[in-house]
Design an enzyme around this catalytic site. Sequence first.
Site, mmCIF file in Angstrom:
data_model
loop_
_atom_site.group_PDB
_atom_site.id
_atom_site.type_symbol
_atom_site.label_atom_id
_atom_site.label_comp_id
_atom_site.label_asym_id
_atom_site.label_seq_id
_atom_site.Cartn_x
_atom_site.Cartn_y
_atom_site.Cartn_z
ATOM 1 N N SER A 92 1.029 -0.941 0.138
ATOM 2 C CA SER A 92 0.097 -0.062 0.217
ATOM 3 C C SER A 92 0.711 1.243 -0.383
ATOM 4 O O SER A 92 0.235 2.418 -0.059
ATOM 5 C CB SER A 92 -0.732 -0.113 1.090
ATOM 6 O OG SER A 92 -1.800 -0.933 1.100
ATOM 7 N N TYR A 268 -4.175 4.048 8.018
ATOM 8 C CA TYR A 268 -5.572 3.420 8.600
ATOM 9 C C TYR A 268 -6.475 3.544 9.952
ATOM 10 O O TYR A 268 -6.232 4.738 10.318
ATOM 11 C CB TYR A 268 -5.870 2.598 7.771
ATOM 12 C CG TYR A 268 -5.103 1.391 6.947
ATOM 13 C CD1 TYR A 268 -5.712 1.726 5.773
ATOM 14 C CD2 TYR A 268 -4.082 1.606 6.987
ATOM 15 C CE1 TYR A 268 -4.637 1.807 4.082
ATOM 16 C CE2 TYR A 268 -3.234 1.365 5.858
ATOM 17 C CZ TYR A 268 -3.908 1.234 4.225
ATOM 18 O OH TYR A 268 -3.096 0.937 3.338
#
Length: 332
Positions: A92, A268
């Site tokens: 990511s 996140y």
Amino acid sequence: MEALALCQVFADARAIAAISCAAEMDGRAMDYQGILDEVMAAVWPLIGQGRVANYIPALAAVDPNRFGMALATVDGDLFGVGDWRVPFSIQSISKVFTLALTLARDGDDVWRRVGKEPSGNPFNSLVQLEYEQGIPRNPFINAGALVITDRLLQLTGDARGVLRDFLRAESGNPALDFDPVVAVSEAEHGHRNAALAHFMASYGNIENPVAEVLEHYFWQCSLAASCADLARACGFLARHGQRADGERLLTRSQAKQVNAIMLTCGTYDAAGEFAYRVGLPGKSGVGGGIIAVIPNRCGLCVWSPGLDARGNSVAGVEALDRFTTLTGLSVF
Ligand code: DON
């Protein structure tokens, strides 16, 4: 003659003192190598803790006892410790670069299709998308990254290739490349990402065929790069949008925007904790890497594959926490 020579020595010493004082004031005289050595010694007991990502079988095979950290200054100096030259799966972390490459071409248009708010949910969550009619919360959760990849594909015809070329240029490493084993493994186990992409397509928020978008996304995540490569490659964010060769990728304001989204969404549902502990814009990946940016100063990258419950490297977060605590360098 001797007196003259002595005067010259004093003048030189004064000049050196003035330079190093100024450098000290803006921090450039910091002993980065010594600090990285100290950080690695401090996090040593945590290396191997946490769990290696196993939802992509090719990632499950990585040695959990790896640790590397690199720092690349805006002026091109490079420092590192441990496995800092070993390539790992960037996963990511790729999302930062695809966002920047898309913003550079598309400007603010991209914000019609993806938000800028923290999600407070796991990176692969489906639930929020339905409430919010197929518009992902931010570009760093999987849904948002799929929208960005779709847009970059539309704008360039080759999202993954443009990303690889950019990383090669910024890292100065022409050998930086995809790991086909990881890409194929991820595609074979990519049901959740496929669900996210199809769901967004049903809202008209994917422009290209879903299968093509997914392929580019899986390959972008499979890129293998070292801490040295990534610390250098995120340097454009420390240089307010200016690339390694001096060309401008982003405006100063766009670079600020990317850094801000990294700070608020880059780790996140642990972004609050990361900002609290580290105090820097950062972005993690399930390969165990994390990049972080100190504007005006340097790019950082740390890698250790053991992850916490929210998908961030246990030793990696601790290392960045130690780094900013030891140096006092953070954006706050
Ligand atoms: O979409 C996926 O599942 C992965 N290729 C990337 C996930 C990832 O790295 C999330 N990061 N923490």
